[in-house]
Design an enzyme around this catalytic site. Sequence first.
Site, PDB file in Angstrom:
ATOM      1  N   CYS A 169       2.804  -8.556   0.591  1.00 26.96           N
ATOM      2  CA  CYS A 169       2.382  -7.222   0.157  1.00 26.96           C
ATOM      3  C   CYS A 169       2.104  -7.272  -1.338  1.00 26.96           C
ATOM      4  O   CYS A 169       3.026  -7.512  -2.129  1.00 26.96           O
ATOM      5  CB  CYS A 169       3.453  -6.183   0.478  1.00 26.96           C
ATOM      6  SG  CYS A 169       2.991  -4.503   0.010  1.00 26.96           S
ATOM      7  N   CYS A 174      -4.612  -1.804  -2.394  1.00 25.46           N
ATOM      8  CA  CYS A 174      -4.115  -2.819  -1.464  1.00 25.46           C
ATOM      9  C   CYS A 174      -4.329  -4.222  -2.022  1.00 25.46           C
ATOM     10  O   CYS A 174      -5.460  -4.719  -2.077  1.00 25.46           O
ATOM     11  CB  CYS A 174      -4.762  -2.695  -0.088  1.00 25.46           C
ATOM     12  SG  CYS A 174      -4.027  -3.787   1.164  1.00 25.46           S
TER      13      CYS A 174
END
EC number: 5.1.1.8
Length: 314
Positions: free
Chosen positions: A88, A236
């Site tokens: 992530c 992201c």
Amino acid sequence: MQRIRIIDSHTGGEPTRLVIGGFPDLGQGDMAERRRLLGERHDAWRAACILEPRGSDVLVGALLCAPVDPEACAGVIFFNNSGYLGMCGHGTIGLVASLAHLGRIGPGVHRIETPVGEVEATLHEDGSVSVRNVPAYRYRRQVSVEVPGIGRVSGDIAWGGNWFFLVAGHGQRLAGDNLDALTAYTVAVQQALDDQDIRGEDGGAIDHIELFADDPHADSRNFVLCPGKAYDRSPCGTGTSAKLACLAADGKLLPGQPWRQASVIGSQFEGRYEWLDGQPGGPIVPTIRGRAHVSAEATLLLADDDPFAWGIRR
């Protein structure tokens, strides 16, 4: 009563909940092995931390672990409301900012172990963080999927630490007042990919859908559907890595050239890449730079008589 110590932060609007104490011991294996043990034996702890009433579907959790390599800064396992993540980007930026807030690290380069490999994070003097991600690559170009109620949708399948389906020709308006329609569209695309068994390399599930459009203040704007059907408030990090891999494969971005990626709410990451092992045309090594802000220090309390101590399961 059980207690879970956490530090909350957000990276470009996307929250990260760093667990710094209270979870069960996962042994001394690598992060992939510890993630397996957490999922198979102790998943209730993920649920307690992330699901309502103590969390939400927007949260990404990050379990701070002792690294296998003593030269590394930390190990981390990422998770959300639906399960576990390989990597992530925004969460790594949040992890570094939180460790700096705690006084455990200072400006400089820090190695971090994840379930999909080691990444390198640089805490800059201005508080921003650069993450040199795991290698990224495009697996398949312009794959078509028939989506019920929508029609044929084409996109690239790429790896940036998670599997993405990246779509440019979608006809959707990427704006903060169109989130319900964007969510419905991307959920339908993800379901169609799953139903038609369109997957990443080695059968990897494509669990992120990424739409792109022009942005007046950046090189591109995106909308990213995450596992669990929440959208990413940040641009992201792994999705931007996958985008860089596609741009590199198409010859549309040169090594070292900056790419400003905006999210659907307007926050930005800056991305660059270099070729893995200096070999043009293959995988890339992306670097994503952004900023996180610590928003809370807290202890989650799980009372023995609380019927929802371990989360609300749906």
